[in-house]
Each structure stands twice: as structure tokens, then as C-alpha cells.
Design an enzyme around this catalytic site. Structure first.
Site, PDB file in Angstrom:
ATOM      1  N   ASP A 147      28.833  23.622 -12.886  1.00 25.71           N
ATOM      2  CA  ASP A 147      28.421  22.495 -13.722  1.00 25.71           C
ATOM      3  C   ASP A 147      29.255  21.242 -13.428  1.00 25.71           C
ATOM      4  OD1 ASP A 147      26.955  21.268 -15.733  1.00 25.71           O
ATOM      5  OD2 ASP A 147      27.241  22.905 -17.170  1.00 25.71           O
ATOM      6  N   ASP A 207      19.545  18.232 -18.745  1.00 23.28           N
ATOM      7  CA  ASP A 207      19.075  19.530 -19.242  1.00 23.28           C
ATOM      8  C   ASP A 207      17.652  19.476 -19.792  1.00 23.28           C
ATOM      9  OD1 ASP A 207      21.624  20.232 -18.663  1.00 23.28           O
ATOM     10  OD2 ASP A 207      22.118  20.996 -20.651  1.00 23.28           O
TER      11      ASP A 207
HETATM   12  C1  GLA Z   1      25.305  21.845 -19.081  1.00 22.55           C
HETATM   13  C2  GLA Z   1      24.300  22.494 -18.132  1.00 22.55           C
HETATM   14  C3  GLA Z   1      23.484  23.514 -18.915  1.00 22.55           C
HETATM   15  C4  GLA Z   1      24.407  24.569 -19.501  1.00 22.55           C
HETATM   16  C5  GLA Z   1      25.456  23.898 -20.388  1.00 22.55           C
HETATM   17  C6  GLA Z   1      26.533  24.875 -20.846  1.00 22.55           C
HETATM   18  O1  GLA Z   1      24.686  21.081 -20.063  1.00 22.55           O
HETATM   19  O2  GLA Z   1      23.486  21.537 -17.535  1.00 22.55           O
HETATM   20  O3  GLA Z   1      22.523  24.120 -18.068  1.00 22.55           O
HETATM   21  O4  GLA Z   1      25.016  25.285 -18.480  1.00 22.55           O
HETATM   22  O5  GLA Z   1      26.112  22.842 -19.697  1.00 22.55           O
HETATM   23  O6  GLA Z   1      27.495  24.275 -21.627  1.00 22.55           O
END
Ligand code: GLA
Length: 451
Positions: A147, A207
């Protein structure tokens, strides 16, 4: 025509992908985040792994069981600096969970961030790449989702982002264990340009949000090409839009990741989830389930087990679908035509309706075959509907032959997906690829078709 095609193919630049031999087709599996968030423990993982098997999902290709954020303890080991799991959630340790997943015949993955902390506030791997990669390998990890939170400003140009993500790529390679590397920097600095040789996939956007099209200012960009704030709460159909120009950058071993699936999480209708699953498959995105696989409705199972759609994603021709056109409709939204070339004289096209009302649309095969040329596109094709079952219960009912232009009805927010194969062997000869007798379906010639 064959010569013309060859010339076109050789003009495409050859890209060398990350040399770990993984993700030759987009990875498939299940991940904790979309449904469980931080509320995970070792039972969540093992029970979900067992459910993949009891539902036959492993046989369809869903092979990776992925632990997302919040598996970590409050701090690293104070003596060695090695990562440590939260013992209240994983009393037997991550390795024991990985062993159990492996004993079920599945693969195991884990999550970290190329930052000081993860998005959930746990310790990240920035400047700890080597010890983290070694520890993951010693636990039997087969997959790392990496990430972008808390990156300390080490982004802003492709080179800076490349270096930060390449550090983990190198560290994973140095372990000698094949570990699929799934970058998650939300499209920042254009990973489709810089990550092709260091990662097996890269997220292209903020996301996903379990909603068809709700605009949200937290996902402010209209295109990812120059986006300065990827954000989150990106509605599903917006991610489809984001992906449209990026297909050209993906291929075997290096894929655009449209984010994990929301099918089964309740925020969309059946038709909307059909669109979601179909378009992720055609875009050659990883297909990572994000629902509770231990508790699924029949509708959810129907969608995620559509093996005709999965076959498009798994087809060994590594080029994602192209969006041939997108036409606005008066009631809002648009109609989109997508087309993808598969191996063995097979093509698939999708008609997507993002408008709030049902539509009937004229589709020209000259558009479907825009890259194959008009002499090919004016031929006759046998079509099957990949969201309709045949009399034996298999997805992909034959719906007759088509030539020229025909009409397709598409419900609001739905997607119709058709496979097309030339109805006569003479048109097949124009494509001198691998010959497969199963790809040829003889049939009569019907020029009037309403699908
Ligand atoms: C980010 C990523 C998500 C998930 C969250 C976890 O937002 O893009 O897919 O992994 O972190 O905290």
C-alpha cells in the site's frame, strides 16, 4: 490481411515484465478488507479458505487467500526489528495460518505499506523492506499487497515512486521465494508507466466503493492520467471509466488492478454486480473476491462462478478489452461498447448501460472488430451470450448468427457480454493463430437478430 496484422503486431513495443513467472493471467483469490476491514483473526482466514474450497471456487481459479491490513502487532520486535503479528488476533502466528492455507491447496498472501505506517495505523515497511520480505518468505507468504499510506512524501514523480516500490520488489526477489507483488499506490505517478518491470499488478485508482455510480468528492478525479488525489469512495462505474485508456499498458505478468470485488457486499443490484464482474474480467483486472465467502446468497455465487466470464479474464491473450465507444444518452449516463480479442479465433464484446433507464442499442460488427478491419468485420459471426445458460446449464447459450448491425437490449446499469466466433472457416483463415477445432461453431446465416 494476415500480413497487415503482422505488421501491426510487430509495431507494438515488447515489454519485459517482472521476472518472477507469476500472474501470467490476472491473479484470483479472496481478500479480507472489503468485507471485514480490521475485524479479522486467524479463524476469519482459515474459515474463508475452507469456504473457497467447499464452494468450488478454488477449481475456478480463486487460489490466493489474502490478509489485508491490521494483522500486525502494535510494534515490531524491539530487538530484531522484524515484523510481528497481533497475538490477540493470530495466537498461533501468521506462519501457522499460512501452513493451514497451504495444506488446503491454496496460496497465502499478506499486506503492508510502503510507508512508515499502514492505512490502518500499523507499522509499515518503508526502510524495512529487506527484513520484512525475509520474514514473509519464512512464513510461507506467496503474495504481497503493498500500500501507499504514510509514504513521507516519497512520491510526486514516477522516479521517486518507482524507487520506493522497487526496494520491496528487489527485497522480495532476493528471498528466492516466488512472491506475487501487488502494488497498491492508487495510480499515483502513473504506475502503468513505471511499474511494468517491478510488479505483477498495480492499483489504478482510489479505493472502490460498493455503489454503482454515486459521485463522491473524496474520489475527485475524472481521469487517473493526471490525478493529484486518488482518494477513496470511488464508485464502481467510475473505476471502469478510469481503466479505459490504461488497458494498453497491461499484459502477461503486469496488470491494471481495478481494486477488489464488491460482489456480494450488498451495495449494488444483481445487474450492477454483473457489470462489475464482467468489466473487471474484460479489463484483465485481478479478480479478488471481497465478500464473506462463508455466507453467500445464490445470486452472489451465480455471478462469481460464471466460468465463461472467468475464461475471458484467464484467456492467454494478455491484452485487456478496449472501449470502442462511449455514447451519452439523454436520460444521463452512457452506453459503452467494449471489445476484446481472445486466442483461437474468439472475440468477446460487452455492451454496458450506465444510464438510469433500459436501452435498446444498435451494435455494428464493424465497431466490434474495429482493430481487425472492415473485411473481417463484415463477415458472419456466431454469438453466445455469456450471462445466459444453455440447456445443459452452462454459461454461454448460443443466440444465433449475426452480420452487419443488430440490436441489443440492455437493462439500466447492466452489461450484456457476447462471445463471437466466425461462422465460416474462410474468415478464420485471416487470423493465422493457433488452430483449435473447438473454437469453430458452424451455423446458418441470420441477418436479423434481436439480442
Ligand atoms: C488502502 C487500500 C485498501 C486497503 C486499506 C487498508 O486504503 O487502498 O485497499 O488495503 O488501505 O487499510
Amino acid at each position: 490481411m494476415a500480413r497487415k496484422l503482422l505488421a501491426l503486431v510487430s509495431a507494438v513495443p515488447v515489454v519485459v515484465a517482472l521476472n518472477n513467472g507469476l500472474a501470467l493471467t490476472p491473479q484470483m483469490g479472496w481478500n479480507t478488507w472489503n468485507h471485514f476491514g480490521c475485524g479479522i483473526n486467524q479463524d476469519t482466514i482459515v474459515n474463508s479458505a475452507k469456504a473457497l474450497i467447499s464452494n468450488g471456487l478454488d477449481k475456478l481459479g480463486y487460489e490466493y487467500v489474502l490478509v489485508d491490513d491490521c494483522w500486525q502487532a502494535d510494534a515490531r520486535d524491539p530487538d530484531t526489528g522484524a515484523p510481528v503479528e497481533d497475538k490477540s488476533k493470530f495466537p498461533d502466528g501468521i506462519k501457522a495460518v499460512a501452513d493451514q492455507v497451504h495444506s488446503l491447496g491454496l496460496k497465502f498472501g499478506i499486506y503492508s505499506s510502503a510507508g512508515t505506517y499502514t492505512c490502518g495505523g500499523k507499522f509499515g515497511s518503508l526502510d524495512y523492506e529487506e527484513i520484512d520480505a525475509k520474514t514473509y518468505a519464512s512464513w510461507g507468504v506467496d503474495y504481497l499487497k503493498y500500500d501507499n499510506c504514510n509514504n513521507e512524501g516519497r512520491a510526486g514523480t514516477p522516479q521517486i515512486s518507482y524507487e520506493r516500490y522497487n526496494n520491496m520488489s528487489q527485497a522480495l526477489n532476493a528471498t528466492g521465494r516466488p512472491i506475487l507483488y501487488s502494488m497498491c499506490n492508487w495510480g499515483e505517478d502513473g504506475p502503468w508507466n513505471f511499474a511494468v518491470n517491478i510488479a505483477n499488478s498495480w492499483r489504478i485508482s482510489g479505493d472502490i466503493y460498493d455503489n454503482f455510480d454515486r459521485y463522491d468528492d473524496r474520489c475527485p478525479c475524472t481521469s487517473m492520467l493526471d490525478c493529484k488525489l486518488a482518494g477513496f469512495h470511488c464508485a464502481m462505474s467510475r473505476i471502469i471509466d478510469f481503466s479505459a485508456p490504461l488497458g494498453q499498458k497491461a499484459g502477461k505478468g503486469h496488470w491494471n488492478d481495478l481494486d477488489m470485488l464488491e460482489v456480494g457486499n450488498g451495495g449494488m443490484t444483481y445487474d450492477e454486480y454483473v457489470t462489475h464482474f464482467s468489466m473487471w474480467a474484460l479489463a484483465k483486472s485481478p479478480l479478488i473476491l471481497g465478500n464473506d465467502v462463508t455466507d453467500m446468497s445464490d445470486e452472489t455465487k451465480q455471478i462469481i462462478t460464471n466460468d465463461a466470464i472467468i475464461a475471458v479474464n484467464k484467456d492467454t491473450n494478455g491484452s485487456p478489452a478496449i472501449r470502442v465507444w462511449k455514447k451519452p444518452v439523454s436520460q444521463g449516463g452512457d452506453i459503452q461498447l467494449w471489445s476484446i480479442t481472445l486466442v483461437n479465433y474468439q472475440w468477446v464484446f460487452a455492451v454496458l448501460n450506465t444510464s438510469p433507464v433500459n436501452q435498446t442499442v444498435d451494435i455494428s460488427l464493424l465497431d466490434v472488430f474495429i482493430d481487425q478491419g472492415s473485411s473481417f468485420g463484415s463477415g458472419t459471426f456466431t454469438l453466445s451470450d455469456l450471462w445466459q445458460k444453455d440447456s445443459s446449464g452452462n454459461w454461454g447459450a448460443s443466440v444465433g448468427n449475426a452480420q452487419g448491425t443488430f440490436t441489443v437490449s440492455v437493462n439500466s446499469h447492466a452489461t450484456r457480454v457476447f462471445k463471437a466466433v466466425p461462422a465460416s472457416s474462410s474468415s478464420r483463415r485471416e487470423f493465422e493463430t493457433v488452430d483449435d477445432p473447438h473454437a469453430y461453431y458452424p451455423g446458418g446465416d441470420s441477418r436479423e437478430l434481436l439480442l
